[in-house]
Design a protein around this motif. Structure first.
Motif, PDB file in Angstrom:
ATOM      1  N   GLY A  89      33.605  69.442 133.711  1.00 28.86           N
ATOM      2  CA  GLY A  89      33.010  70.769 133.639  1.00 28.86           C
ATOM      3  C   GLY A  89      32.080  70.925 132.456  1.00 28.86           C
ATOM      4  O   GLY A  89      32.068  70.123 131.523  1.00 28.86           O
ATOM      5  N   THR A  90      31.275  71.975 132.501  1.00 31.00           N
ATOM      6  CA  THR A  90      30.373  72.274 131.392  1.00 31.00           C
ATOM      7  C   THR A  90      30.757  73.565 130.674  1.00 31.00           C
ATOM      8  O   THR A  90      30.465  73.724 129.482  1.00 31.00           O
ATOM      9  CB  THR A  90      28.923  72.400 131.891  1.00 31.00           C
ATOM     10  OG1 THR A  90      28.859  73.386 132.925  1.00 31.00           O
ATOM     11  CG2 THR A  90      28.429  71.064 132.438  1.00 31.00           C
ATOM     12  N   ALA A  91      31.357  74.499 131.385  1.00 29.96           N
ATOM     13  CA  ALA A  91      31.833  75.746 130.788  1.00 29.96           C
ATOM     14  C   ALA A  91      33.161  76.077 131.437  1.00 29.96           C
ATOM     15  O   ALA A  91      33.225  76.326 132.646  1.00 29.96           O
ATOM     16  CB  ALA A  91      30.826  76.870 131.005  1.00 29.96           C
ATOM     17  N   LYS A 134      32.214  73.596 125.176  1.00 31.66           N
ATOM     18  CA  LYS A 134      32.642  73.740 126.572  1.00 31.66           C
ATOM     19  C   LYS A 134      33.551  74.950 126.755  1.00 31.66           C
ATOM     20  O   LYS A 134      33.507  75.611 127.800  1.00 31.66           O
ATOM     21  CB  LYS A 134      33.352  72.463 127.024  1.00 31.66           C
ATOM     22  CG  LYS A 134      33.814  72.466 128.471  1.00 31.66           C
ATOM     23  CD  LYS A 134      34.412  71.119 128.878  1.00 31.66           C
ATOM     24  CE  LYS A 134      33.365  70.035 128.899  1.00 31.66           C
ATOM     25  NZ  LYS A 134      33.886  68.771 129.512  1.00 31.66           N
ATOM     26  N   ALA A 149      38.255  68.941 125.444  1.00 32.46           N
ATOM     27  CA  ALA A 149      36.980  68.982 126.165  1.00 32.46           C
ATOM     28  C   ALA A 149      36.654  67.700 126.923  1.00 32.46           C
ATOM     29  O   ALA A 149      36.038  67.743 127.996  1.00 32.46           O
ATOM     30  CB  ALA A 149      35.857  69.313 125.191  1.00 32.46           C
ATOM     31  N   ASP A 150      37.072  66.544 126.401  1.00 30.38           N
ATOM     32  CA  ASP A 150      36.770  65.288 127.088  1.00 30.38           C
ATOM     33  C   ASP A 150      37.846  64.894 128.089  1.00 30.38           C
ATOM     34  O   ASP A 150      37.813  63.784 128.649  1.00 30.38           O
ATOM     35  CB  ASP A 150      36.551  64.153 126.082  1.00 30.38           C
ATOM     36  CG  ASP A 150      37.801  63.838 125.257  1.00 30.38           C
ATOM     37  OD1 ASP A 150      38.835  64.526 125.442  1.00 30.38           O
ATOM     38  OD2 ASP A 150      37.751  62.911 124.416  1.00 30.38           O
ATOM     39  N   GLY A 204      31.116  79.846 133.766  1.00 26.86           N
ATOM     40  CA  GLY A 204      31.401  78.567 134.409  1.00 26.86           C
ATOM     41  C   GLY A 204      32.627  78.644 135.292  1.00 26.86           C
ATOM     42  O   GLY A 204      32.680  79.419 136.244  1.00 26.86           O
ATOM     43  N   ASP A 222      35.911  70.867 120.110  1.00 24.12           N
ATOM     44  CA  ASP A 222      35.001  71.166 121.213  1.00 24.12           C
ATOM     45  C   ASP A 222      33.563  71.199 120.699  1.00 24.12           C
ATOM     46  O   ASP A 222      32.926  72.249 120.655  1.00 24.12           O
ATOM     47  CB  ASP A 222      35.394  72.521 121.829  1.00 24.12           C
ATOM     48  CG  ASP A 222      34.545  72.896 123.026  1.00 24.12           C
ATOM     49  OD1 ASP A 222      33.974  71.989 123.665  1.00 24.12           O
ATOM     50  OD2 ASP A 222      34.446  74.110 123.312  1.00 24.12           O
ATOM     51  N   THR A 232      34.026  83.711 131.546  1.00 21.84           N
ATOM     52  CA  THR A 232      33.103  82.591 131.468  1.00 21.84           C
ATOM     53  C   THR A 232      32.089  82.696 132.593  1.00 21.84           C
ATOM     54  O   THR A 232      32.358  83.331 133.615  1.00 21.84           O
ATOM     55  CB  THR A 232      33.842  81.231 131.574  1.00 21.84           C
ATOM     56  OG1 THR A 232      32.896  80.163 131.476  1.00 21.84           O
ATOM     57  CG2 THR A 232      34.573  81.110 132.903  1.00 21.84           C
TER      58      THR A 232
END
Length: 429
Positions: free
Chosen positions: A43-45, A415, A147-148, A63, A411, A61
């Protein structure tokens, strides 16, 4: 409540109160931690969504919203260590009976057992009691997807732990929490009515210390507090009988709801009937919806030493906010060392306001309340409505910059940042 059905996952949705429409077009509900890791990594957001009981855009969000309510249900009790590891999406009311049957308890609960464990801890939600920390104070460890897509565990004493517990989802999606427990106990609950204001102001600390948990409910009419809810632990001597008069207030003759005129059937049992901690510490019962959601809420924390002066400051301007108020509540919270806890570093008193569901009408009242409480360095509840500027918030939290650096480390690409975090923690501050 949030509808997690398959049909609703692509629909627009709101928070519990209906004052926030989430900007995300999709709600993800992964069935495993592995699936969650894959979704977050791709994902990006991303923002985690609990039970939707926040009154602002903290969970919003543009996203993807993600709910952890579909992860495997976990309630692992370590009897010797007096801890419980629970899945983050469980509501408090879904874990308490299991703990009680094992002879254990949480130190305190919030007004509603309907809220998720992770969401309540992430926003600094609390119960009441001069010796009771906020709910996040029980967290000994937490597991989160970063985040990863990595799965990270932080434990009390680890670097950054104090900033990770009350973090508003800024570091990742929490999947499990390990909570400190205490031996199970019983509570008796009484309500007193028409508590003289002058007695409260002259004996504030004494009044708020007279039970395990004390809540004052007031419509800010002047002269008297409408109700005092006393939640008293049952000792080895057994249940006790409450006096008909207490500090000039009169013992209620039947069950009461905090909002005058509302039926009390949704409230936990009163009249001194002993019961387990989880059936008395909340104000409302899990089997009922505590409200129809037609309300806004705000809350501000001041140091307990400033409680009387803060009360008097609010009382002087009550005509500016009382017309849009449904009920106010005053509670105590013990100080802690969690960076963004509203009770960080100081024993606190929380002034809570349940407003009518009219943002335009409530906003001037909020501004008046915040102005009146500004001399006392009042900190807002992160999950409720407030108007304070980022510069003001930065001055209220000694670890504001530490938290911002921690969030950037976990982060770096932002993200998990959303409009709420970008506004209240601007990176160019």
């Amino acid at each position: 409540m949030i509808d997690h059905s398959a049909q609703a996952r692509s629909a627009r949705r709101t928070n519990w109160a209906g004052n926030i429409t989430f900007g995300a077009q999709q709600l993800h509900m992964p069935a495993s931690v592995g699936e969650l890791q894959e979704m977050v990594a791709g994902g990006t957001a991303v923002r985690a969504l609990g039970t939707g009981h926040s009154f602002n855009t903290v969970a919003d969000t543009v996203g993807s919203l993600v709910s952890v309510a579909g992860l495997p249900r976990v309630i692992e009790v370590d009897q010797d260590a007096r801890t419980a590891t629970v899945s983050a999406g469980l509501r408090f009311g879904e874990i308490t009976d299991t703990l009680h049957r094992r002879g254990l308890a949480l130190h305190n609960l919030g007004s509603l057992p309907h809220i998720s464990v992770a969401g309540a801890c992430a926003t600094g939600t609390h119960g009441s009691g001069v010796g009771n920390h906020c709910l996040a104070g029980a967290v000994r460890a937490l597991e989160l997807v970063t985040a990863d897509g990595s799965l990270v565990t932080l434990r009390r004493g680890d670097s950054g732990f104090a900033g990770a517990v009350v973090s508003m989802g800024a570091l990742g999606v929490v999947t499990r929490l390990t909570l400190d427990l205490v031996p199970a106990f019983d509570i008796q609950q009484w309500v007193y009515e028409a508590f003289p204001q002058e007695r409260l102001l002259s004996r504030f600390d004494e009044v708020m210390s007279e039970a395990y948990s004390v809540s004052l409910f007031t419509g800010w009419h002047g002269g008297a507090v409408d109700q005092v809810w006393l939640k008293q632990r049952v000792t080895e001597d057994g249940p006790r009988t409450a006096p008909q008069r207490w500090h000039g207030a009169k013992l209620a003759t039947g069950p009461r709801h905090p909002v005058p005129g509302v039926a009390a059937e949704h409230c936990t049992q009163q009249l001194g009937v002993p019961g387990p901690w989880h059936a008395r510490l909340p104000h409302f019962r899990l089997e009922f919806t505590p409200s129809n959601g037609e309300e806004l809420q705000s809350e501000y924390f001041v140091a307990r030493r400033d409680a009387v002066a803060a009360y008097e400051a609010l009382d002087r301007i009550r005509e500016r906010f009382a017309p849009v108020l449904q009920i106010g509540e005053i509670r105590t919270v013990a100080g802690d060392d969690l960076w963004l806890s509203p009770a960080q570093g100081r024993d606190s008193v929380a002034f809570h306001f349940t407003w009518v569901p009219d943002t335009a009408a409530v906003t001037p009242a909020l501004e008046a309340v915040e102005e009146a409480l500004a001399p006392f360095a009042a900190r807002p509840h992160w999950g409720k409505v407030f108007t304070m500027a980022p510069g003001t918030l930065r001055g209220l939290y000694p670890h504001y910059d530490d938290f911002d650096r921690l969030a950037a480390r976990f982060d770096p690409a932002g993200k998990f940042r959303n409009g709420f975090l970008a506004h209240h923690f601007p990176r160019d501050a």
